[in-house]
Design an enzyme around this catalytic site. Structure first.
Site, PDB file in Angstrom:
ATOM      1  N   LYS A 128      13.654   1.248-104.741  1.00 54.99           N
ATOM      2  CA  LYS A 128      13.808   0.068-103.887  1.00 54.99           C
ATOM      3  C   LYS A 128      12.430  -0.545-103.673  1.00 54.99           C
ATOM      4  O   LYS A 128      11.414   0.092-104.000  1.00 54.99           O
ATOM      5  CB  LYS A 128      14.492   0.416-102.576  1.00 54.99           C
ATOM      6  CG  LYS A 128      13.697   1.300-101.653  1.00 54.99           C
ATOM      7  CD  LYS A 128      14.453   1.437-100.343  1.00 54.99           C
ATOM      8  CE  LYS A 128      13.719   2.315 -99.379  1.00 54.99           C
ATOM      9  NZ  LYS A 128      14.381   2.480 -98.112  1.00 54.99           N
ATOM     10  N   CYS A 144      17.357  10.180-101.507  1.00 57.33           N
ATOM     11  CA  CYS A 144      18.322  10.695-100.520  1.00 57.33           C
ATOM     12  C   CYS A 144      19.789  10.518-100.890  1.00 57.33           C
ATOM     13  O   CYS A 144      20.529  11.501-100.962  1.00 57.33           O
ATOM     14  CB  CYS A 144      18.059  10.055 -99.169  1.00 57.33           C
ATOM     15  SG  CYS A 144      16.525  10.629 -98.431  1.00 57.33           S
ATOM     16  N   PHE A 203      23.456  -3.587 -95.807  1.00 61.79           N
ATOM     17  CA  PHE A 203      23.988  -2.763 -96.905  1.00 61.79           C
ATOM     18  C   PHE A 203      25.185  -3.415 -97.581  1.00 61.79           C
ATOM     19  O   PHE A 203      26.101  -2.753 -98.021  1.00 61.79           O
ATOM     20  CB  PHE A 203      24.304  -1.335 -96.419  1.00 61.79           C
ATOM     21  CG  PHE A 203      23.056  -0.487 -96.377  1.00 61.79           C
ATOM     22  CD1 PHE A 203      22.821   0.469 -97.348  1.00 61.79           C
ATOM     23  CD2 PHE A 203      22.099  -0.693 -95.407  1.00 61.79           C
ATOM     24  CE1 PHE A 203      21.655   1.211 -97.345  1.00 61.79           C
ATOM     25  CE2 PHE A 203      20.928   0.030 -95.394  1.00 61.79           C
ATOM     26  CZ  PHE A 203      20.708   0.988 -96.360  1.00 61.79           C
ATOM     27  N   GLY A 205      24.604  -5.015-106.292  1.00 56.49           N
ATOM     28  CA  GLY A 205      23.525  -4.822-107.262  1.00 56.49           C
ATOM     29  C   GLY A 205      23.881  -3.802-108.322  1.00 56.49           C
ATOM     30  O   GLY A 205      25.058  -3.574-108.617  1.00 56.49           O
TER      31      GLY A 205
HETATM   32  N1  LIG Z   1      12.434  10.495 -98.199  1.00 59.56           N
HETATM   33  C1  LIG Z   1      13.226   9.967 -97.284  1.00 59.56           C
HETATM   34  O1  LIG Z   1      13.358   8.728 -97.186  1.00 59.56           O
HETATM   35  C2  LIG Z   1      13.993  10.841 -96.331  1.00 59.56           C
HETATM   36  C3  LIG Z   1      14.627  10.262 -95.223  1.00 59.56           C
HETATM   37  C4  LIG Z   1      15.307  11.072 -94.339  1.00 59.56           C
HETATM   38  C5  LIG Z   1      15.381  12.438 -94.577  1.00 59.56           C
HETATM   39  N2  LIG Z   1      14.781  12.973 -95.677  1.00 59.56           N
HETATM   40  C6  LIG Z   1      14.858  14.423 -95.855  1.00 59.56           C
HETATM   41  O2  LIG Z   1      13.656  14.973 -95.329  1.00 59.56           O
HETATM   42  C7  LIG Z   1      13.214  16.074 -96.142  1.00 59.56           C
HETATM   43  C8  LIG Z   1      11.844  15.771 -96.705  1.00 59.56           C
HETATM   44  O3  LIG Z   1      11.941  14.639 -97.530  1.00 59.56           O
HETATM   45  P1  LIG Z   1      10.688  14.060 -98.318  1.00 59.56           P
HETATM   46  O4  LIG Z   1      11.179  12.931 -99.138  1.00 59.56           O
HETATM   47  O5  LIG Z   1       9.559  13.860 -97.365  1.00 59.56           O
HETATM   48  O6  LIG Z   1      10.376  15.341 -99.235  1.00 59.56           O
HETATM   49  P2  LIG Z   1       9.403  15.534-100.487  1.00 59.56           P
HETATM   50  O7  LIG Z   1      10.119  16.445-101.407  1.00 59.56           O
HETATM   51  O8  LIG Z   1       8.863  14.236-100.974  1.00 59.56           O
HETATM   52  O9  LIG Z   1       8.148  16.317 -99.850  1.00 59.56           O
HETATM   53  C9  LIG Z   1       8.293  17.591 -99.336  1.00 59.56           C
HETATM   54  C10 LIG Z   1       6.921  18.251 -99.223  1.00 59.56           C
HETATM   55  O10 LIG Z   1       7.118  19.573 -98.734  1.00 59.56           O
HETATM   56  C11 LIG Z   1       6.155  20.409 -99.342  1.00 59.56           C
HETATM   57  N3  LIG Z   1       6.542  21.812 -99.214  1.00 59.56           N
HETATM   58  C12 LIG Z   1       7.349  22.565 -99.993  1.00 59.56           C
HETATM   59  N4  LIG Z   1       7.419  23.822 -99.517  1.00 59.56           N
HETATM   60  C13 LIG Z   1       6.656  23.868 -98.401  1.00 59.56           C
HETATM   61  C14 LIG Z   1       6.350  24.891 -97.455  1.00 59.56           C
HETATM   62  N5  LIG Z   1       6.882  26.120 -97.544  1.00 59.56           N
HETATM   63  N6  LIG Z   1       5.531  24.591 -96.445  1.00 59.56           N
HETATM   64  C15 LIG Z   1       5.014  23.374 -96.306  1.00 59.56           C
HETATM   65  N7  LIG Z   1       5.274  22.352 -97.182  1.00 59.56           N
HETATM   66  C16 LIG Z   1       6.084  22.610 -98.200  1.00 59.56           C
HETATM   67  C17 LIG Z   1       6.088  19.892-100.766  1.00 59.56           C
HETATM   68  O11 LIG Z   1       4.894  20.291-101.419  1.00 59.56           O
HETATM   69  C18 LIG Z   1       6.169  18.369-100.548  1.00 59.56           C
HETATM   70  O12 LIG Z   1       4.880  17.788-100.421  1.00 59.56           O
HETATM   71  C19 LIG Z   1      14.294  16.256 -97.197  1.00 59.56           C
HETATM   72  O13 LIG Z   1      15.228  17.184 -96.734  1.00 59.56           O
HETATM   73  C20 LIG Z   1      14.936  14.881 -97.292  1.00 59.56           C
HETATM   74  O14 LIG Z   1      16.262  14.942 -97.726  1.00 59.56           O
HETATM   75  C21 LIG Z   1      14.080  12.211 -96.546  1.00 59.56           C
END
Ligand SMILES: NC(=O)c1ccc[n+]([C@@H]2O[C@H](COP(=O)([O-])OP(=O)(O)OC[C@H]3O[C@@H](n4cnc5c(N)ncnc54)[C@H](O)[C@@H]3O)[C@@H](O)[C@H]2O)c1
Length: 441
Positions: free
Chosen positions: A326, A266, A255, A259
């Site tokens: 990314k 996130c 990190f 850039g």
């Molecule tokens: N994307 C990452 O790299 C990452 C990494 C660590 C933590 N997180 C955290 O994890 C969580 C999920 O992230 P993401 O990027 O996978 O989310 P996202 O928003 O891409 O996907 C979430 C999914 O949840 C579904 N959803 C909504 N309501 C629902 C319900 N009641 N029941 C079942 N499914 C439902 C949506 O349709 C969607 O497909 C977030 O809080 C995010 O901050 C994300």
């Protein structure tokens, strides 16, 4: 698994790969259809292979609501927690998932462990998820069901590897039995590669996730700040500086790539949520606010460099290499390319874009305001300036000769420092890179 975004779907297939029976629940029917056909709904290395295997073996299946028989040992909440207008997080999906889980275990006599994997502000498990589960299930936490906070640290683009080999597992809760059950599940899953497990309270677990992302974002903003100083210092180069400080074990080399700033699904939303949460406690987290503000400025740095090289950008053809936030992902959420392209359009430039994976998602943001190149070379053709926005490996293969042959005017702005500056300058490219000071004797 409630929620089949990058976190839920990747975690689900990894669990299913190693002997667990997993049902993924998501209201997004298009997404479910794709998954049923073993198509990955987003780009993520290895995901397709894992989906194909687990679906074929019947170890993973999907449904659009939890009325499927919920006789599960564990129910994960991995739904999205997007930003609200005011920067706080929207907990609607978390609440809906808790309602669905609560209702589905109402008639069951089996103990249910509920795990919050979504990123949520401190207090969410205790003051939102627990009361909703108790109300909807008619059971008491710690008796009919257990509740743990288990934040996720996987990185998009590396998600399968991170889910299989996390560097630590954080489990928060107030119920020792629930924490132990979850810890045992992970010990069985990871076997000899089980990483350190941190057992703590819900609130510490929830805050660990925010503290983690805020630190990483600040580290990037820090090296970008140093890059801006280096750019004004004759003969200085932030790459050498990053290497020099990265070898200090107290700092570490990760990190420290200067850039055009950080984006993604996130960092921006998590930092905004942490600032907002902190202010609700009457404390202004100045350091974190400064990282957010300096990142906003950094996103515009390429515009300044383009204007410096070309003067007015009106009518200039600007090639954008990389749109995803990314490499190795097609995720465009809060990607730096979005404000950058919009500013270029405001300046009157003609923008042509290319990304190996994110072209389809990019259309939702740019519609018909930009030209979508078919490939990397088409993007460069007749361009007056090329800006590298995402450091895809494919872009590192372009030689100075290729830029010179294709572009009308060989101005290259290396927003991620993927090229060797000397080689490009010697070849006659008008090269500028983030954090590279002017040559002087
Ligand atoms: N994307 C990452 O790299 C990452 C990494 C660590 C933590 N997180 C955290 O994890 C969580 C999920 O992230 P993401 O990027 O996978 O989310 P996202 O928003 O891409 O996907 C979430 C999914 O949840 C579904 N959803 C909504 N309501 C629902 C319900 N009641 N029941 C079942 N499914 C439902 C949506 O349709 C969607 O497909 C977030 O809080 C995010 O901050 C994300």
């Amino acid at each position: 698994m409630f929620g089949l975004g990058p976190v839920g779907l990747v975690t689900a297939v990894c669990f299913a790969r190693r002997g667990n029976q997993v049902v993924g629940i998501d209201p997004d029917r298009d997404r479910l259809e794709k998954i049923r056909r073993a198509e990955a709904p987003f780009f993520e290395p290895k995901l397709k292979e894992y989906l194909t295997d687990t679906i074929a073996r019947g170890a993973f299946s999907v449904a659009d609501d939890s009325s499927v028989n919920m006789r599960s040992d564990l129910a994960y909440i991995a739904v999205g927690t997007p930003s609200s207008e005011d920067g706080s997080i929207d907990l609607t999906y978390v609440k809906n998932a808790a309602v669905a889980i609560g209702q589905s275990i109402r008639e069951s006599t089996q103990y249910q462990l509920v795990v919050v994997k979504s990123t949520v502000i401190p207090g969410t498990a205790r003051t939102l998820v627990k009361p909703v589960l108790e109300r909807e299930s008619g059971k008491a936490a710690g008796k009919g069901f257990g509740l743990c906070s288990n934040p996720e640290f996987l990185r998009e683009g590396n998600a399968v590897h991170d889910a299989e080999f996390p560097d630590r597992i954080v489990i928060g809760g107030e119920d020792v039995d629930a924490i132990t059950r979850l810890e045992n599940f992970y010990k069985e899953f990871h076997g000899e590669t089980t990483p350190p497990v941190i057992r703590t309270t819900h609130e510490s677990a929830e805050l660990i996730k925010y503290a983690n992302n805020a630190f990483l974002a600040m580290k990037v903003s820090y090296i970008n700040t140093i890059a801006n100083i280096a750019e004004r210092t004759p003969n200085a180069d932030v790459k050498a500086i990053a290497q020099g400080i990265g070898l200090d074990e107290r700092i570490g080399s990760k990190f420290l790539n200067a850039g055009l700033g950080w984006g993604g699904s996130c960092f921006p939303k998590d930092l905004r949520a942490l600032v907002r949460y902190s202010k609700s406690l009457h404390y202004a987290p100045e350091l974190i606010e400064a990282a957010v503000a300096s990142n906003e400025n950094q996103k515009q740095r390429a515009i300044q460099l383009a204007k410096h090289a070309l003067g007015s950008l009106v009518g200039k053809r600007i090639a954008i290499l990389g749109l995803a936030f990314k490499p190795e992902t097609d995720d465009m959420r809060e990607a730096v390319s979005i404000p950058l392209v919009r500013s270029l359009l405001t300046e009157g430039a003609n923008v042509v874009v290319y990304d190996p994976a994110a072209m389809r998602n990019a259309r939702a943001f740019f519609r018909d305001t930009v030209t979508y190149a078919r490939d990397l070379y088409g993007c460069l053709d007749e361009a007056d300036c090329c800006i590298v926005v995402t450091e895809w490996h494919e872009f590192t293969t372009i030689t100075p000769k290729m830029f010179l042959e294709r572009m009308r005017c060989p101005v290259v702005i290396d927003g991620r420092r993927i090229y060797k500056a000397d080689e490009f300058l010697r070849a006659g490219i008008r090269y500028s890179g983030i954090g590279l000071g002017p040559k002087a004797n």
